[in-house]
Motif scaffolding. Sequence first.
Motif, PDB file in Angstrom:
ATOM      1  N   LEU A  78       2.296  20.381-114.750  1.00  0.00           N
ATOM      2  CA  LEU A  78       3.062  21.439-114.931  1.00  0.00           C
ATOM      3  C   LEU A  78       3.486  21.817-113.345  1.00  0.00           C
ATOM      4  N   ALA A  79       2.431  21.824-112.543  1.00  0.00           N
ATOM      5  CA  ALA A  79       2.522  22.473-111.084  1.00  0.00           C
ATOM      6  C   ALA A  79       3.057  21.123-110.228  1.00  0.00           C
ATOM      7  N   GLY A  80       3.066  19.868-110.518  1.00  0.00           N
ATOM      8  CA  GLY A  80       3.424  18.728-109.595  1.00  0.00           C
ATOM      9  C   GLY A  80       2.555  18.594-108.620  1.00  0.00           C
ATOM     10  N   ILE A  81       1.182  18.506-108.886  1.00  0.00           N
ATOM     11  CA  ILE A  81       0.334  18.276-107.918  1.00  0.00           C
ATOM     12  C   ILE A  81      -0.734  17.258-108.524  1.00  0.00           C
ATOM     13  N   SER A  82      -1.409  16.709-107.642  1.00  0.00           N
ATOM     14  CA  SER A  82      -2.594  15.846-107.761  1.00  0.00           C
ATOM     15  C   SER A  82      -3.823  16.491-108.372  1.00  0.00           C
ATOM     16  N   ILE A  83      -4.719  15.757-108.992  1.00  0.00           N
ATOM     17  CA  ILE A  83      -5.881  16.002-109.698  1.00  0.00           C
ATOM     18  C   ILE A  83      -6.980  16.410-108.516  1.00  0.00           C
ATOM     19  N   VAL A  84      -6.753  15.549-107.458  1.00  0.00           N
ATOM     20  CA  VAL A  84      -7.749  16.091-106.308  1.00  0.00           C
ATOM     21  C   VAL A  84      -7.374  17.451-105.917  1.00  0.00           C
ATOM     22  N   THR A  85      -6.154  17.749-105.670  1.00  0.00           N
ATOM     23  CA  THR A  85      -5.624  19.084-105.297  1.00  0.00           C
ATOM     24  C   THR A  85      -6.252  19.980-105.943  1.00  0.00           C
ATOM     25  N   LEU A  86      -6.121  19.745-107.419  1.00  0.00           N
ATOM     26  CA  LEU A  86      -6.592  20.968-108.115  1.00  0.00           C
ATOM     27  C   LEU A  86      -8.029  20.997-108.283  1.00  0.00           C
ATOM     28  N   ARG A  87      -8.664  19.906-108.131  1.00  0.00           N
ATOM     29  CA  ARG A  87     -10.449  19.863-108.117  1.00  0.00           C
ATOM     30  C   ARG A  87     -10.565  20.857-106.864  1.00  0.00           C
ATOM     31  N   ARG A  88      -9.895  20.391-105.800  1.00  0.00           N
ATOM     32  CA  ARG A  88     -10.263  21.248-104.365  1.00  0.00           C
ATOM     33  C   ARG A  88     -10.027  22.641-104.764  1.00  0.00           C
ATOM     34  N   LEU A  89      -8.776  22.901-105.279  1.00  0.00           N
ATOM     35  CA  LEU A  89      -8.232  24.451-105.643  1.00  0.00           C
ATOM     36  C   LEU A  89      -9.467  25.034-106.288  1.00  0.00           C
ATOM     37  N   GLU A  90      -9.992  24.496-107.536  1.00  0.00           N
ATOM     38  CA  GLU A  90     -11.106  25.079-108.382  1.00  0.00           C
ATOM     39  C   GLU A  90     -12.463  25.047-107.800  1.00  0.00           C
ATOM     40  N   GLY A  91     -12.567  24.083-106.722  1.00  0.00           N
ATOM     41  CA  GLY A  91     -13.781  24.009-106.194  1.00  0.00           C
ATOM     42  C   GLY A  91     -14.197  25.209-105.398  1.00  0.00           C
ATOM     43  N   PRO A  92     -15.661  24.636-104.394  1.00  0.00           N
ATOM     44  CA  PRO A  92     -16.091  25.584-103.601  1.00  0.00           C
ATOM     45  C   PRO A  92     -15.045  26.158-102.423  1.00  0.00           C
ATOM     46  N   ALA A  93     -15.448  27.249-101.876  1.00  0.00           N
ATOM     47  CA  ALA A  93     -14.240  27.884-100.907  1.00  0.00           C
ATOM     48  C   ALA A  93     -14.056  26.820 -99.679  1.00  0.00           C
ATOM     49  N   GLU A  94     -14.861  26.153 -99.376  1.00  0.00           N
ATOM     50  CA  GLU A  94     -14.610  25.249 -98.332  1.00  0.00           C
ATOM     51  C   GLU A  94     -13.650  24.037 -98.628  1.00  0.00           C
ATOM     52  N   TYR A  95     -13.618  23.579 -99.794  1.00  0.00           N
ATOM     53  CA  TYR A  95     -12.800  22.691-100.482  1.00  0.00           C
ATOM     54  C   TYR A  95     -11.327  23.437-100.811  1.00  0.00           C
ATOM     55  N   ALA A  96     -11.403  24.736-101.403  1.00  0.00           N
ATOM     56  CA  ALA A  96     -10.256  25.299-101.601  1.00  0.00           C
ATOM     57  C   ALA A  96      -9.372  25.556-100.416  1.00  0.00           C
ATOM     58  N   GLN A  97      -9.903  25.735 -99.276  1.00  0.00           N
ATOM     59  CA  GLN A  97      -9.512  26.105 -97.952  1.00  0.00           C
ATOM     60  C   GLN A  97      -8.488  24.934 -97.721  1.00  0.00           C
ATOM     61  N   LEU A  98      -8.748  23.820 -98.126  1.00  0.00           N
ATOM     62  CA  LEU A  98      -7.886  22.680 -97.692  1.00  0.00           C
ATOM     63  C   LEU A  98      -6.539  22.319 -98.396  1.00  0.00           C
ATOM     64  N   VAL A  99      -6.335  23.298 -99.466  1.00  0.00           N
ATOM     65  CA  VAL A  99      -5.283  23.579-100.139  1.00  0.00           C
ATOM     66  C   VAL A  99      -4.148  24.486 -99.758  1.00  0.00           C
TER      67      VAL A  99
END
Length: 84
Positions: free
Chosen positions: A24-45
């Motif tokens: 629906l958002a047009g993003i990869s699963i890796v991106t969503l997992r980063r976004l939902e993950g710890p802050a240090e990974y979410a900052q990569l999005v």
Amino acid sequence: MSLQRQIKAGRAMLNIDQRELCKLAGISIVTLRRLEGPAEYAQLVAPQTAEKVKEVLEARGLIFLSAGEISPGAGVAVTDAKHR
């Protein structure tokens, strides 16, 4: 509650799995997992990617609540009117 936790909680409330949200958002699963993950990974999005995910969930009826709106902390709620 951080945006990462709000997105994950919102997905659960709307019964949307990661793959569906990614489509629906047009993003990869890796991106969503980063976004939902710890802050240090979410900052990569990129902020615009996080905003797109938020918009998709809002279109499905999710409301993102800021701290102090109706409770001491941030959270999410679902409206029945837009729930699809």
